[in-house]
Design a protein around this motif. Structure first.
Motif, PDB file in Angstrom:
ATOM      1  N   UNK A 110      -6.681  -1.130  -3.807  1.00 43.82           N
ATOM      2  CA  UNK A 110      -5.268  -1.645  -3.286  1.00 43.82           C
ATOM      3  C   UNK A 110      -4.807  -2.818  -3.217  1.00 43.82           C
ATOM      4  N   UNK A 111      -3.213  -2.683  -3.199  1.00 43.91           N
ATOM      5  CA  UNK A 111      -2.775  -3.497  -3.354  1.00 43.91           C
ATOM      6  C   UNK A 111      -1.900  -4.477  -2.267  1.00 43.91           C
ATOM      7  N   UNK A 112      -1.880  -5.504  -2.135  1.00 42.91           N
ATOM      8  CA  UNK A 112      -1.080  -6.489  -0.804  1.00 42.91           C
ATOM      9  C   UNK A 112       0.391  -7.102  -1.468  1.00 42.91           C
ATOM     10  N   UNK A 113       1.275  -6.509  -0.978  1.00 43.43           N
ATOM     11  CA  UNK A 113       2.575  -6.425  -0.750  1.00 43.43           C
ATOM     12  C   UNK A 113       3.509  -7.968   0.336  1.00 43.43           C
ATOM     13  N   UNK A 114       3.658  -9.185  -0.377  1.00 34.50           N
ATOM     14  CA  UNK A 114       3.745  -9.885   0.774  1.00 34.50           C
ATOM     15  C   UNK A 114       5.408  -9.794   0.444  1.00 34.50           C
ATOM     16  N   UNK A 115       5.756  -9.868   1.719  1.00 31.86           N
ATOM     17  CA  UNK A 115       7.531  -9.498   2.192  1.00 31.86           C
ATOM     18  C   UNK A 115       8.577 -11.104   2.812  1.00 31.86           C
ATOM     19  N   UNK A 129       1.875  -6.302   3.206  1.00 27.54           N
ATOM     20  CA  UNK A 129       1.390  -4.773   3.463  1.00 27.54           C
ATOM     21  C   UNK A 129       0.497  -4.882   2.290  1.00 27.54           C
ATOM     22  N   UNK A 130      -0.572  -3.435   2.983  1.00 27.63           N
ATOM     23  CA  UNK A 130      -1.138  -3.090   1.998  1.00 27.63           C
ATOM     24  C   UNK A 130      -1.147  -1.125   1.777  1.00 27.63           C
ATOM     25  N   UNK A 131      -1.174  -1.122   0.346  1.00 26.09           N
ATOM     26  CA  UNK A 131      -0.426  -0.207  -0.472  1.00 26.09           C
ATOM     27  C   UNK A 131      -1.991   0.530  -0.479  1.00 26.09           C
ATOM     28  N   UNK A 132      -2.552   1.204  -0.451  1.00 24.81           N
ATOM     29  CA  UNK A 132      -3.980   2.673  -1.533  1.00 24.81           C
ATOM     30  C   UNK A 132      -3.231   3.106  -2.136  1.00 24.81           C
ATOM     31  N   UNK A 133      -3.940   2.339  -3.337  1.00 26.43           N
ATOM     32  CA  UNK A 133      -3.727   3.234  -5.122  1.00 26.43           C
ATOM     33  C   UNK A 133      -5.103   3.866  -4.894  1.00 26.43           C
ATOM     34  N   UNK A 134      -4.837   5.409  -5.536  1.00 27.31           N
ATOM     35  CA  UNK A 134      -6.043   6.555  -5.777  1.00 27.31           C
ATOM     36  C   UNK A 134      -5.052   6.802  -7.761  1.00 27.31           C
ATOM     37  N   UNK A 148       0.363   5.897  -5.340  1.00 31.69           N
ATOM     38  CA  UNK A 148       0.514   4.911  -3.717  1.00 31.69           C
ATOM     39  C   UNK A 148       0.328   6.160  -2.479  1.00 31.69           C
ATOM     40  N   UNK A 149      -0.137   5.564  -1.605  1.00 35.18           N
ATOM     41  CA  UNK A 149      -0.484   6.565  -0.453  1.00 35.18           C
ATOM     42  C   UNK A 149       0.642   6.439   0.070  1.00 35.18           C
TER      43      UNK A 149
END
Length: 665
Positions: A110-115, A129-134, A148-149
């Motif tokens: 999981x990656x956390x992005x700062x906007x 926001x959090x983005x789940x990667x598979x 990315x999910x």
């Protein structure tokens, strides 16, 4: 024999080595062909997706989606409202979780992005926001890619499918305008915005509604035609504003307005004075920002903002306006209902602006001018001789909204004789000096006294008598004793002709040329004609200087310069160069002006008015053959000027107005 055996053994070794090497190579090739490709670096995948979130360009970046939604199209739709405010969004990878490898060759992280969206100067909407990667595993002998999910929450926390983001400005409470002693003059008051709501009446009745509304609002023909034209040009569901009125304004029949089909009254608040006319030429007005105002604000003001349009409201708009708040909302345009708030920045109310106006005196001055019924421009100005504070600055109905009190430019006529008298005192005359007051005198041209000048004050008379009765010829007769420069300096010592650097608002104090064009020009200066100009504010400043015993510099906005003895550096140097007024000089001028009240030209006009310490009447030839009439007076520490553009004499036109005003304090 021995040599042959040795060669055979060497060949055998070479063959064995070759076989071993071939076997090893075969094993290596087999391992390579059968190996599992390594999992791609997570950091590279996270960075690439972060760039796509920032730019909206997803290209070939793989995503897992549950629908056929296109990420780029969703990005554009969701952020369209935000990008109307700013394009400078920043998206960075804040953190990533460790890669979790599964037994089947797949992996996740999981990656956390700062906007960060900069929505205003020093204000940004920051969130993560959090983005789940598979990782689905290798593709044949290739490593494959992280995916990315996809969900709406990739763009903003808890964002739902179909929702769009928008930025709303929240109006700040406008700062109050205060008067002397901190009394509130302008504050937020309940109003109605009145107009035609075309959605509330059938198409064939739009024209009738606009005309009926104009009639109820007592619009003139031009205003009515404008409302009708704007109503016709607006969209079928538009609201066409006609006017903003106070909730309790007795000049309008609110019930009749409400009962008219197609007329809508929208309740709201506006920063307003106690009445629509109170000091309006000074305070100015507020209204919806025009395109020109928005452009000049360099981003401070946006469409729909209520701003100062004129006067103090405009000059101090940034101080009064405060800082608008902001709301970021989410709403599905197809679902209806209310938008929901995702983030907000509270509005910061504006700071007050404090004026020196005395509310009661201002109201009294305005009432006196209305009651006087003068059709031409008129004004009353009162200035405190101790502080320089402008206590009242009223312009009459005949001024038609123009700030005659502070900006009018007229020859001051015989009220200027206070400055001429100071010049004479500085050149050796005393109140008891004998001067000649003939019926007429020729100095470059012929000068006469006013009609009805008393015969008993003609001939050789004390200077105090000539001053009391306003003898023109006696003043002109001193043209050789007092140079033009001395007249200029004497006026400056009384505050006339200086720059109003402490005023804090638009104002004009007058002009007295330091050099004469010719002898007649110099002579006419003594009686406030030729090229001498003054405003009612300027002549009230003259009277205030006499009252206060010092050179007064008027102040209207207290926090723009202070209402004490302190002057702006440039103005202080200018006044010092010309000689500031002394208390002894002021006392002598008060003595001369007292004679105007007790025996001279203001005796009848000010009879029975208590506390008057001195006055001076005046009339001058104005533009278009009009007779500009004046009176200035001193009462205690206050200097007052009354002006009427088109009158008879200072004593008969301005005098009664002065008397009524002086009785109010």
């Amino acid at each position: 024999m021995a040599g042959g055996g040795s060669r055979r053994r060497g060949l055998t070794v070479l063959i064995v080595v070759a076989v071993v090497l071939l076997a090893a190579a075969a094993v290596a090739v087999g391992w390579y062909l059968l190996r599992v490709p390594p999992i791609p670096p997570q950091d590279e995948a996270a960075e690439r997706f972060g760039t796509a979130l920032r730019t909206g360009s997803f290209g070939e970046i793989p995503v897992f989606t549950e629908t056929s939604a296109d990420p780029a199209e969703q990005h554009e739709a969701v952020f369209a409202g935000l990008k109307e405010v700013t394009e400078d969004v920043d998206v960075v990878v804040e953190s990533t979780t460790p890669v979790k490898e599964n037994d089947d060759g797949t992996a996740t992280f999981t990656a956390v992005y700062a906007w960060s969206w900069p929505l205003a100067d020093g204000v940004s909407w920051d969130y993560t926001t959090e983005v789940a990667f598979a990782y689905p595993g290798p593709e044949g002998r290739e490593p494959g890619e992280w995916r990315a999910t996809w969900s709406p929450a990739v763009f903003a926390p808890e964002l739902e499918a179909g929702e769009r983001l928008a930025v709303e400005r929240v109006a700040a409470e406008r700062g109050e305008i205060l008067g002397a002693g901190g009394e509130t003059i302008v504050e937020e008051r309940n109003v109605y915005t009145v107009g035609v709501d075309k959605s509330r009446v059938e198409e064939g009745r739009w024209d009738w509604t606009a005309r009926r509304l104009a009639q109820l609002l007592d619009f003139d023909e031009a205003a009515r035609d404008d409302l009708v034209a704007r109503t016709e040009a607006a969209g079928n569901s538009a609201f066409v504003q006609a006017i903003v009125i106070r909730e309790n304004d007795e000049n309008f029949d609110v019930d009749a307005l409400i009962a008219t089909p197609g007329v809508l009254l929208v309740p709201g608040k506006r920063a307003l004075a106690p009445t629509a006319d109170f000091a309006r030429p000074i305070l100015g007005t507020t209204g919806e920002a025009t395109a020109e105002i928005i452009e000049k604000s360099e981003g401070r003001i946006a469409a729909g903002d209520i701003v100062g349009v004129s006067g103090i409201h405009a000059a101090y708009d940034e101080q009064l306006a405060g800082t608008p708040g902001l709301r970021v909302t989410a709403k599905d345009p197809d679902a209806g209902g209310e938008s929901r708030e995702l983030w907000s920045q509270e509005a910061e109310p504006g700071d007050p602006v404090e004026l020196t106006l005395d509310v009661e005196l201002q109201e009294a001055a305005e009432k006196v001018l209305v009651d006087a019924g003068e059709k031409s421009p008129s004004a009353i100005v009162a200035v405190d001789g101790r502080t320089g504070g402008v206590l009242a600055a009223a312009s009459g109905p005949g001024s038609q909204g123009y700030n005659t009190a502070m900006l009018g430019q007229y020859p001051p006529g015989s009220t200027f004789k206070v400055a001429s008298a100071l010049g004479m005192l500085r050149n050796g005359l005393t109140p008891d000096s004998t001067v000649e007051c003939p019926e007429r005198i020729v100095v470059g041209k012929e000068f006469d006294n006013v009609d009805g000048y008393p015969a008993g004050a003609l001939g050789k008379v004390p200077f105090r008598t000539a001053f009391a009765h306003s003898c023109n010829t006696a003043m002109v007769g001193q043209h050789e004793r007092v140079p033009q420069q001395d007249l200029h300096d004497a006026a400056a010592s009384l505050g006339l002709g200086l720059e109003p650097s402490r005023l804090g608002a638009a104002g004009y104090l007058g002009d007295v040329p330091a050099e004469a064009l010719h002898e007649g020009d110099h002579a006419a200066t003594f009686i406030g004609q030729a090229r001498v100009l003054a405003s009612p504010l300027g002549m009230a400043t003259v009277a205030a200087s006499v009252a206060g015993g010092r050179t007064v510099s008027p102040v209207l906005v207290s926090d723009a310069g202070g209402a004490g003895d302190k002057k702006a550096d440039g103005e202080q140097a200018d006044a010092d160069a010309k000689g500031t007024l002394t208390e002894q000089e002021a006392a002598t001028l008060r003595e001369l002006m007292k004679g105007v009240v007790t025996e001279g030209s203001a005796r009848e006009a000010l009879a029975g008015v208590p506390g008057v310490d001195g006055a001076k009447t005046g009339s001058a030839e104005g533009n278009g053959g009009k007779t500009n009439t004046w009176m200035i007076a001193v009462k205690g520490d206050v200097g007052v000027a009354v002006f009427v553009e088109d009158g008879d004499f200072g004593s008969t036109t301005a005098g009664p107005i002065m008397a009524d005003f002086l009785k109010s304090f």
